[in-house]
Structures are given as C-alpha cells and as structure tokens.
Design an enzyme around this catalytic site. Structure first.
Site, PDB file in Angstrom:
ATOM      1  CB  SER A 242      -0.949   0.003   1.203  1.00  0.00           C
ATOM      2  OG  SER A 242      -0.236   0.041   2.422  1.00  0.00           O
ATOM      3  CE  LYS A 287      -2.716   1.376   5.344  1.00  0.00           C
ATOM      4  NZ  LYS A 287      -2.628   0.804   3.991  1.00  0.00           N
TER       5      LYS A 287
END
Length: 348
Positions: A242, A287
């Site tokens: 990611s 996140k």
C-alpha cells in the site's frame, strides 16, 4: 445471613469469577490500529528511505509520508475478549475476524513473508511508475519463478528462464504472456522464446484447461525490471503493497528540480501499478489517524477509498483524491502554487 442471601452472594461471586475468566479467554479477532509513518523523502535510522545512485538528484523538503496499520492478535498470539472489547469501544481502531487477515491455510510466518514479497514488488512497480512519469526508459524482463508439478510447463520451462516472446509476440509484461496463453484453446501449442543462461531457445508447451476454465500451462512468472540507475528503498520491516503511491512520489521528487511538497507535511496511501494507476487499500481509517498524529495536513487518498475515508476523516486533515500518479503530481503542484485544480474526495 439468610440462606437465600448467602446463595445470591455465592452466585454473584461465581458469575463475577466466570466473567473475569471469560474476559481473558482468547478470541479469534485481530485489532487494527494506526501504525508508524515514514517520510519517503526523509531517513530511517539515519539512512535515506530512498537512495538513488547513478542519476542526478535534487533537494527536497517537507514530508511525503507512507502510513501503516499495526495489528494485534492472530493464530499464534490471539487477543483476549477484554482487548477486543476495548477495541470495539475505541473509534481509532478496528476489530476484525481473524480470518480476514490470516487465511485458514496460512500461518503468521507465511503472511509476514507474503507481505514482504508484496512490499518488494510494490517498490519495483513504484520505481517503474515514477520513471514512466518522467519518460525515463527501462527494460522489463518476464522471468519464470516456478512451474507447477504435473502441468505441461513442468520440465520444459525452468526457473530463471527469461521469456522474450510468446507465439512471436514480445513479452512486454506478465499480463501479455498470460493473456496470450489464455487466448488459446486447451490442447493448443504455445511457443515460448526464452533466454536460458547465454542461450536463446524456442520451447513449445501444450495448453490445458485450468480449474476456472481458463487455458494455462502451469507457470508462475514475475516481472523483473532493469532500471538505468540504482533506486534503493529502505523501510525496515514494513510490509505490504500500500505504500506504492508514496514511494513513486518520493522518487519523482528526488529526480526533479524544485520541491514537490512546498514544505508541507503530506501523507498518503495506495498501491501503484507500473502504468501509474493508484489502487485501493485496507485500513484507511487507521491510516488517516496515523497521518494526522504524524503532523500531516494533507492525505492523498485512492479514488476507490474516498467514500470510506470521508466517513472517518480526522479534523484538520484534507483529503485529496489520487487516481493516478500523474494526477497526484498535478494535485501537489496545485497545492504548492495555489494554481490549478486540487481534486477532493466526495462522500459516496
């Protein structure tokens, strides 16, 4: 004390004891929480996250930070019920079934190894995407990783073979090779032109029907890139794919004059394809919390994650939609200069 009162007292003590014991029993859940951030144009342990050798680089400022998700639990170290309950109460973390992170047929070590492989592939794809954006040529070599025992390619194609062409069509990438094979009917012959050591060979392999009806020969391939200069990425034990977008932006920033961030603290996430497309990721709420805690004011968000992100964005964090590397660069240019369009996430 009456007999009735004594009975109720003992029953209460028993319930309390069972509750305490139950609270510490392991449960098959995993707690996801905000993980560490790393500035891709900064340093880790006094070493640059991105090192480039053999090509001129330029000064950078601010931050282009990758963000991560930390997890607690798993088959080898299950959390207890009390930990899960605390996680359900805490809005900054998520509690998910164990099987969503650890497939039943994989142990934690295998998951960790897979994440590290994905990170390595992500770094290569991110480098390729940055060089594509900068119009810097590089070569791609499709390499045989392994063959499936009992399938037609077994014993014909070998580990390390470099596939130059399939049926005369240049093997530009893994998808070209795979699509060419799938275009055949089971029982057809496919001709692989490969480099094996110093020798070039034509290898004919008969196709068979795969479990999902797709034609196959039973070969696992990997694209290996031959870049014109060295790009080394150091992120320690961070795994997964990611961080691709932020790696690409960090490489782009180092290879171009001027400072892409304008000194701003920018974080973001998203997988990166060599062609520059940004893909969705998991754990977006955690996140974003990690990004805000690190001091970021702007968060580059994959387009497919925008709707989810809008529901959980922390105060003071600006979401910028990123669907391609090219558009992410344009968005950062617009943020820095105050001119041009900055694409925003919209609620779904």
């Amino acid at each position: 004390m009456s007999r009735r009162a004594l009975t109720l007292l003992l029953a209460g003590i028993l319930v309390l004891a069972l509750g305490v014991v139950g609270a510490f029993r392991p449960v098959p859940y995993v707690v996801l929480s905000p993980g560490p951030t790393e500035n891709t144009i900064g340093e880790v342990d006094k070493k640059p996250v991105i090192s480039i050798k053999g090509r001129e680089t330029f000064p950078t400022s601010g931050a282009l930070s990758l963000v991560t998700v930390a997890y607690q639990g798993g088959p080898a170290a299950q959390i207890d019920l009390l930990t899960a309950l605390r996680g359900w109460i805490d809005p900054t973390v998520a509690v998910v079934p164990q099987e969503t992170i650890f497939a039943p047929d994989r142990n934690p070590k295998e998951v960790e190894e897979e994440n590290m492989v994905e990170m390595t592939d992500s770094q290569d794809s991110a480098t390729a995407a940055a060089l594509n954006e900068l119009k810097i040529h590089y070569d791609v070599v499709v390499t045989v990783v392994s063959t499936e025992k009992g399938k037609p390619a077994d014993g014909k194609l070998q580990k390390g073979d470099e596939i130059n062409a399939v049926d005369g069509k240049p093997a530009k990438n893994v998808d070209v090779v795979g699509d060419t094979v799938k275009a055949h009917k089971p029982g057809d012959n496919v001709v692989f032109n490969v480099t094996r050591g110093k020798e070039k060979l034509d290898v004919t392999v008969q196709t068979v029907a795969g479990p999902k009806g797709q034609t196959q020969v039973g070969v696992l391939m990997q694209a290996k890139y031959k870049f014109p200069f060295e790009v080394d990425i150091n992120v320690g034990d961070v795994g997964g794919p990611s961080a691709g977008l932020m790696f690409s932006l960090g490489i782009f920033d180092k290879l171009t004059p001027g400072e892409l961030t304008g000194g701003k603290q920018i974080a973001g996430t998203g997988t990166m394809e060599p062609g520059g497309k940004v893909g969705p990721i998991g754990g977006i709420p955690q996140k974003m919390v990690g990004a805000k805690d690190s001091g970021a004011t702007v968060f580059l968000t994959p387009a497919d994650n925008c709707a989810e992100a809008m529901k959980a964005v922390p105060d003071g964090l600006r979401l910028v939609k990123a669907d391609t590397l090219h558009n992410a660069v344009l968005a950062l240019d617009a943020l820095r200069t105050g001119k041009g369009n900055v694409p925003a996430c919209e609620a779904g």
